[in-house]
Design a protein around this motif. Structure first.
Motif, PDB file in Angstrom:
ATOM      1  N   ALA A 256       4.150   1.447   6.755  1.00  8.59           N
ATOM      2  CA  ALA A 256       3.148   1.227   7.531  1.00  8.59           C
ATOM      3  C   ALA A 256       2.496   2.420   8.429  1.00  8.59           C
ATOM      4  O   ALA A 256       1.421   2.578   8.500  1.00  8.59           O
TER       5      ALA A 256
ATOM      6  N   MET B 194       0.416   4.308   5.917  1.00  6.11           N
ATOM      7  CA  MET B 194      -0.671   3.539   5.696  1.00  6.11           C
ATOM      8  C   MET B 194      -1.828   3.839   6.818  1.00  6.11           C
ATOM      9  O   MET B 194      -3.113   3.767   6.650  1.00  6.11           O
ATOM     10  N   ALA B 195      -1.380   3.528   8.093  1.00  6.25           N
ATOM     11  CA  ALA B 195      -2.014   3.872   9.006  1.00  6.25           C
ATOM     12  C   ALA B 195      -2.686   5.431   9.258  1.00  6.25           C
ATOM     13  O   ALA B 195      -3.818   5.625   9.976  1.00  6.25           O
TER      14      ALA B 195
ATOM     15  N   GLU C 133      -0.325  -4.764   4.241  1.00  9.66           N
ATOM     16  CA  GLU C 133      -1.337  -3.662   5.203  1.00  9.66           C
ATOM     17  C   GLU C 133      -2.504  -3.635   4.159  1.00  9.66           C
ATOM     18  O   GLU C 133      -3.799  -3.531   4.887  1.00  9.66           O
TER      19      GLU C 133
ATOM     20  N   THR D 229       4.975  -4.429   1.851  1.00 10.09           N
ATOM     21  CA  THR D 229       4.438  -3.921   3.016  1.00 10.09           C
ATOM     22  C   THR D 229       2.972  -3.501   2.716  1.00 10.09           C
ATOM     23  O   THR D 229       1.811  -3.596   3.402  1.00 10.09           O
TER      24      THR D 229
END
Length: 394
Positions: A67, A70-71, A133, A129
């Motif tokens: 995560a 991805m951010a 996302e 995940t």
């Protein structure tokens, strides 16, 4: 953002790799590596162009790290995404090519966890995940085993009780398939011959090692089996041993089967033989400085690799080229020299000048002119995953 990108995700048990890849040109807009995942020392290193930054994720769990990565994507990068490609270690017998992941595929993938319990849970976590996302993007699974699903039964069956195969899926699957597939196609381009006309042995030599017999662009045999432990000598893996060794050493060291397998996976190979390192560069340096155990480790590694080429030439019914790839195969002229010295029986001989020059960047021929050629082909599994993903997503 007019350029299209594929997000390539490779989730391991203690690391996560990510790359933003142009599937046409191979350009990387972004690369990232998270290490020591699941510990308080987890760190993420991210590179865009010449700029590199490090950070510690707030949540060091594998899910938290994915995560976090991805951010890190910008809005422009997200807008340019056409899909997410996942490296998946095991596809069992049912997956012979990359697939778009849906709910039914996830059920099938969870059913394969027993075949690769160290890797599949991490692969699945990355998939789940990324789906959460980036829910609007196609998620594609690209399997290490898929390329070898063209092997005939004579190559993939073990001589064990039939019910082991029928009920417990005990057979040879092979791994590193994405690398073997990529370099076999690239080798044909470099040799300026149709891949359909070629009989190749591809040697993927790195911390993990395997060889494959590729005829007409299809795998007909390979050295890894039910697990990545079978086959060549590797950094910390033993490769082939007598199965009777398990009972013999378990009794003498008061170990269970899991303990012996752990030792064969993590304390054997170059590390076990040399007593120095699992890194071929360090082992070669120790051998050059007079370490007999390190010299033996290099000798066994090269001998076993060359012996596999001979065996796979039988599977091919002849041989047109040997392809060196992987970290060792691409960057160690000394290893290539020693492997080729064993293969004179197949008509191969080193070209010392070419062998010293090639492999650093673009690769090329490393053997003297003859009916059989040896070449270096740098592998690019991320690019092949990106291309498979773009093809299916588009």
């Amino acid at each position: 953002m007019s350029q299209e990108w594929v997000l390539v995700l490779n989730c391991g048990s203690s690391s996560v790799k990510l790359a933003l890849v142009d599937p046409d040109s191979g350009e990387r807009r972004l690369t990232a590596l998270a290490e020591r995942v699941g510990t308080s020392d987890a760190v993420v290193r991210l590179r865009r162009g010449d700029a590199e930054e490090s950070s510690a994720p707030d949540d060091s769990s594998a899910r938290g790290v994915v995560a976090h990565l991805m951010a890190a994507l910008t809005h422009a990068e997200r807008d340019g995404l056409v899909g997410v490609g996942h490296r998946v270690v095991h596809g069992g017998s049912q997956f012979s090519a990359a697939v778009v992941i849906d709910d039914a595929t996830l059920v099938d993938l969870h059913d394969l966890v027993d075949l690769a319990p160290l890797h599949m849970p991490a692969n699945l976590l990355g998939i789940e995940t990324a789906r959460a996302e980036l829910p609007d993007l196609a998620q594609v699974a690209v399997f290490d085993t898929a390329f070898h699903q063209t092997m005939p039964p004579v190559a993939y069956r073990y001589a064990v009780p039939t019910d082991w195969f029928d009920e417990h899926r005990v057979r040879r699957y092979g791994f590193h398939g994405t690398s073997h597939r990529y370099v076999s196609v690239r080798a044909a381009e470099m040799l300026e011959r149709p891949v359909e006309d070629l009989r190749l042995v591809t040697l993927h030599l790195g911390n993990g090692c395997s060889a494959a017999a590729v005829r007409g662009g299809e795998s007909v045999d390979t050295t890894m089996g039910l697990t990545p432990l079978e086959g060549l000598v590797m950094g910390t893996r033993s490769g082939d041993v007598d199965p009777g060794l398990l009972g013999y050493i378990a009794e003498r060291l008061d170990l269970d089967v899991a303990g012996v397998i752990e030792a064969l996976n993590t304390r054997s190979g170059l590390l076990g033989l040399s007593g120095v390192s699992n890194d071929m560069r360090t082992v070669c340096e120790a051998a050059d400085n007079g370490s007999e155990s390190a010299r033996l480790a290099v000798d066994v590694f090269c001998y076993r690799a060359a012996k596999s080429v001979g065996a796979l030439a039988v599977a091919l019914g002849g041989l047109d080229a040997v392809v060196f790839t992987g970290g060792i195969g691409e960057h160690s002229p000394a290893v290539r020299r020693q492997v080729l010295s064993h293969l004179s029986v197949l008509g191969l001989a080193e070209d010392p000048e070419a062998n010293a020059d090639h492999g650093r960047h673009t690769g090329g021929r490393v053997s003297a002119p003859g009916d059989v050629t040896a070449i270096v082909v740098p592998t690019d599994e991320e690019l092949l995953i990106a291309r498979d993903t773009a093809r299916l997503a588009r």
